[in-house]
Design an enzyme around this catalytic site. Structure first.
Site, PDB file in Angstrom:
ATOM      1  N   GLY A 542       0.800  -1.213   0.000  1.00 28.18           N
ATOM      2  CA  GLY A 542       0.000   0.000   0.000  1.00 28.18           C
ATOM      3  C   GLY A 542       0.834   1.264   0.000  1.00 28.18           C
ATOM      4  O   GLY A 542       2.066   1.235   0.107  1.00 28.18           O
ATOM      5  N   HIS A 543       0.130   2.402  -0.113  1.00 27.06           N
ATOM      6  CA  HIS A 543       0.807   3.700  -0.136  1.00 27.06           C
ATOM      7  C   HIS A 543       1.589   3.957   1.149  1.00 27.06           C
ATOM      8  O   HIS A 543       2.730   4.432   1.113  1.00 27.06           O
ATOM      9  CB  HIS A 543      -0.224   4.824  -0.331  1.00 27.06           C
ATOM     10  CG  HIS A 543      -0.755   4.916  -1.726  1.00 27.06           C
ATOM     11  ND1 HIS A 543      -0.013   4.593  -2.843  1.00 27.06           N
ATOM     12  CD2 HIS A 543      -1.970   5.309  -2.206  1.00 27.06           C
ATOM     13  CE1 HIS A 543      -0.727   4.782  -3.925  1.00 27.06           C
ATOM     14  NE2 HIS A 543      -1.927   5.214  -3.575  1.00 27.06           N
ATOM     15  N   LEU A 544       0.975   3.681   2.299  1.00 26.97           N
ATOM     16  CA  LEU A 544       1.662   3.956   3.556  1.00 26.97           C
ATOM     17  C   LEU A 544       2.935   3.127   3.670  1.00 26.97           C
ATOM     18  O   LEU A 544       3.947   3.606   4.181  1.00 26.97           O
ATOM     19  CB  LEU A 544       0.743   3.683   4.742  1.00 26.97           C
ATOM     20  CG  LEU A 544       1.386   3.980   6.109  1.00 26.97           C
ATOM     21  CD1 LEU A 544       1.603   5.481   6.284  1.00 26.97           C
ATOM     22  CD2 LEU A 544       0.538   3.438   7.249  1.00 26.97           C
TER      23      LEU A 544
END
Length: 877
Positions: A542-544
């Site tokens: 994911g982005h995080l």
């Protein structure tokens, strides 16, 4: 507090010297101004060094404001020097100006947005268009038009169009004013100021030509896909999908009707000032004007499943495989980690699945028929079935290798599969790898997590066997969790902060372990405050996860129940590498990790490094050297050093009539030359060229000298250890026999009265200034101390400064440390206490003179402090 010039004004004239008194007063006025400027300039240099060599983010304005202040201060120093020396050094003005132009021009330069058309159709896009359309749009055009893989179709609104929009409403100057002085770690202020900027952007009308162009492009998409076409309006900012990923920091507006395109465009442009985007940008060293928003408008893929794939394991690059993540519905659930995902490890050679984890998928994000998105339940019959069949996994593997071969480096790829099982590439960007210094020596063993199928496991490093996880913890350090996926390797210890709502982001304390229900790009704003992140739901793709790897924050995602298992406020150890959370401090598994400034390599960082190279290095170290001249000044520090030295020669030189009147050599049994100016009742014997140190009747001077002459303080030879190589040369050349004419580092200067002293000392390769008044009134008494420099590198010099700071703190000084400069002040004690403190300062000067050459580790400092207060001033073991 009695001032030095006040003392001088009351000094008695010597017989035959009255003609020189007015000139000497004028010279002394310039000298006093120059000393003040010298200290101010060195302090600014120390601030700049702390910025450039530290690990905390800074903005170009932080560097520019200090640099401008420094140049003004140095210019004033040169003016004062020429005032003292009757204009003999006017060429220094040109030197300062030349250095100033080379330093300030790059810092003040604004990035230019090249003129272009307002929009570019998708068939025109490739990597050649990065300056016009940003990385996301250019990369997707590259995938479609040069690699020839399937992608959505649409157009890009150029950065030039957005720049014109922002300029039409004076929005960039307004944003700069609103963000001025912002501490990005103050989450409340960050949110408040960003909201103010975004409101201004959303309220600003589009320029007519841009609004017309958006309408024209929307009509073309309607002709191509029909009147019910829905759009994905995505950010593609300049600098996005580059070395700094900007993953998830800007907004994408999905399922947009063509009638709402202009409003969606404005919302995407405004997302450049999301709190998380501003935090990320400033943490990574990108000025606002480097991130002008291009906007990518595509036909919306109504996906039945979507996901992310990595062409390499970012936490363990030695594992040459592909990681695939898949969710039901739209991919927003995968990149935000908001819904459960299937995970696959795929062999790069034959594309077969090495390991898989099929999740119980309860929710999925889908298109709402009225616009926007909605979360719906996954049909019961699909919840436990894989999102992808083997053939579809092979297709993704082929796409992955074709793209990696084309780009030549590992990639982070977003994909979607529509109702006809056609797989589209939605995005391709450089994969954010884990920093090299954090990479493991060898892979860790794996064990099946509870609830997984036999012989199946999640992507990335797997959980170790319980016996291997933390062998020395035992019952004293019980494991709370052994689950999840590693998003960023590493280990950290601190108090757990279990966050149940994004509204509490402002309350997260410094140094905590953040435990949250799911990953979210909003958490980027707190990455500078937390030591590690643990989530219930989320994906390592994911982005995080991408941003956590950039910032080096250990992150463990998808544990299932961290928020209910980890007690709020409890001290815990997170071992994200081995997917474990322990109660208490598992000290034996904690790593010592060197902090790295996340800005390294960014435009601001490079500009700051270039500036500091023209400012900080000191080449003029020897006043007797042939190049100790205006022509030898290569940096601002050289100009400061030269001006300081020459000003003292001008003030105290022995050859002219004024010097015969007002300066006197003081003989001290130390390897230094000392010259004094009597400002009032300090010397009883006037008219002598030399006096003994006992003849200087100054309370602070005698107290300081008592410490310097302490029998256990050695002023010759090495300190404490055998110094080899360069250090020995320094020791031999800098510290002479006291009988020789040349003392330690050249002449040292003293301005004294009965109760006042200003001592400017050059002790070898470092500089110390002690200013003190000790009289009957406690309120007037003070000591100020400053120390800077040395022969070693900046790290060792800074370490010695830290040692000096520790000793001064023990002596009751209020201290300030910046790089290798330490300053200390103590005030309002009685005479005897202040004399004792100056005595100890005198011992300190002799004790630390070579320690910058031998202090190789911060861990040594406590021992040296302890030995100093035991009276071991030579630090012999």
């Amino acid at each position: 507090m009695i001032r030095l010039f006040d003392f001088f004004s009351s000094a008695k004239s010597h017989s035959g010297c009255e003609a020189h008194l007015a000139a000497f007063r004028e010279k002394y006025k310039y000298f006093r101004q120059l000393l003040t400027g010298n200290n101010a300039a060195l302090e600014i240099i120390a601030e700049l060094e702390e910025l450039c060599y530290g690990v905390r983010p800074f903005t170009v304005d932080d560097v520019l404001s200090r640099t401008e202040r420094l140049f003004k201060t140095v210019y004033d120093i040169v003016e004062d020097l020429n005032g003292m020396a009757a204009g003999q050094y006017e060429e220094l003005f040109e030197t300062v100006e030349t250095i100033g132009v080379s330093v300030l021009a790059p810092l003040a330069r604004k990035r230019e947005i090249p003129p272009s058309r307002l929009t570019l159709s998708f068939r025109e896009l490739s990597l050649d268009n990065v300056p016009e359309t940003g990385g996301k749009a250019a990369n997707l055009g590259e995938v479609c038009n040069r690699v020839h893989l399937p992608t959505p179709y649409g157009f890009a609104v150029t950065a030039f169009a957005t720049f014109n929009f922002l300029r039409s409403g004076d929005l960039l100057p307004a944003a700069r004013t609103i963000l001025e002085g912002l501490d990005i770690n103050d989450t409340s202020a960050l949110i408040e100021r960003c909201a103010e900027i975004q409101e201004k952007i959303l309220a600003t009308p589009l320029p007519p030509d841009l609004e017309t162009e958006l309408g024209r492009q929307a009509e073309e998409l309607v002709r191509r896909y029909g009147p019910e076409v829905r759009l994905a309006v995505r950010s593609s900012a300049t600098s996005e999908d580059s070395v700094a990923s900007f993953a998830g920091q800007h907004s994408s507006i999905l399922n947009v009707r063509t009638d709402d395109l202009a409003d969606a465009y404005r919302r995407v442009v405004a997302s450049a000032f999301n709190p998380r985007a501003v935090f990320y940008r400033r943490s990574r060293g990108y000025p606002d004007e480097y991130v002008i928003m291009s906007v990518l408008c595509l036909n919306m893929i109504d996906a039945k499943c979507s996901g992310v794939l990595y062409t390499r394991d970012p936490n363990d690059p030695a594992r040459d495989l592909i990681l695939v993540n898949a969710v039901r519905g739209l991919g927003v659930g995968a990149v935000e980690g908001s819904v459960e995902s299937d995970d696959y490890e795929v062999d790069k050679i034959d594309k077969h699945v090495i390991a898989s984890r099929v999740a119980e998928k309860k929710g999925m994000v889908v298109l709402d028929e009225n616009g926007g998105l909605v979360v719906r339940e996954v049909p019961t019959e699909l919840r436990s079935t894989p999102c992808l069949d083997p053939g579809q996994i092979v297709t993704l593997g082929v796409y992955a290798l074709v793209l990696e071969d084309h780009y030549g480096f590992p990639l982070d790829i977003e994909w979607a599969m529509d109702g006809d099982n056609r797989i589209f590439v939605l995005q391709a960007r450089p994969l954010q790898m884990r920093p090299a210094e954090m990479r493991p020596v060898e892979p860790h063993s794996a064990e099946m997590s509870q609830g997984e199928k036999p012989a199946e496991s999640g992507p990335g490093p797997q959980a170790p066997k319980a016996a291997d996880a933390a062998p020395s913890c035992g019952a004293a350090c019980p494991a709370l969790l052994s689950a999840g996926s590693t998003a960023c390797r590493g280990k950290a210890y601190g108090p757990a902060y279990v966050l149940t709502s994004d509204h509490n982001l402002c309350n997260i304390p410094e140094g905590s372990i953040l435990v949250v229900p799911q990953t979210s790009p909003r958490l980027v704003t707190v990455l500078g405050r937390v030591k590690a992140i643990v989530t219930d739901v989320g994906s390592a793709t994911g982005h995080l996860a991408s941003v956590a790897r950039e910032f080096g924050v250990p992150t463990l995602v998808g544990t299932g129940n961290a928020t209910t298992t980890v007690p709020h406020g409890a001290d815990v150890t997170v071992d994200a590498t081995n997917r474990m959370v322990f109660l208490g401090k598992a000290g034996d598994i904690l790593e010592r990790k060197r902090a790295v400034n996340p800005m390294k390599g960014s435009p601001v960082y490079k500009a700051a490094q270039a500036a500091i190279k023209a400012i900080s290095p000191l080449g003029l170290v020897d006043p007797e050297a042939e190049d100790f001249s205006p022509e030898g000044c290569r940096t601002l520090h050289d100009v400061i050093r030269f001006s300081h030295e020459i000003s003292m020669r001008e003030m105290f030189r022995m050859g002219d009539d004024a010097g015969k009147c007002f300066s006197t050599r003081v003989r001290v049994p130390l390897p230094l030359q000392l010259y004094a100016v009597d400002l009032g009742e300090a010397l009883e014997k006037h008219g002598l060229r030399e006096v003994e140190h006992e003849d200087v009747h100054s309370v602070p001077f005698q107290a300081l000298l008592k410490g310097m002459l302490h029998p256990d303080v050695e002023w010759l030879g090495p300190i404490g250890v055998n110094i080899k190589g360069f250090a020995a040369i320094v020791a031999e050349s800098a510290f002479h026999d006291p009988a020789q004419q040349q003392g330690m580092g050249g002449p040292n200067y003293l301005a004294v009265s009965r109760h006042y002293m200003n001592f400017n000392a050059r002790l070898g390769y470092h500089f110390a200034t002690i200013d003190s008044y000790i009289g009957e009134s406690i309120n007037d008494n003070y000591i100020t101390f400053s120390f800077k420099g040395g022969a070693a590198d900046i790290g060792r010099r800074s370490r010695r400064a830290l040692l000096i700071q520790s000793i001064l703190k023990h002596l009751g000084f209020k201290t300030e440390l910046k790089a290798d400069m330490v300053k200390g002040t103590v005030k309002k004690y009685g005479q005897e206490v202040m004399k004792t403190k100056l005595d100890m300062v005198g011992r300190l000067l002799g004790s630390v003179r070579l320690l910058d050459m031998v202090l190789s580790d911060n861990g040594q400092i406590d021992w040296y402090v302890e030995e100093f207060f035991k009276g071991n001033y030579t630090f012999k073991q």
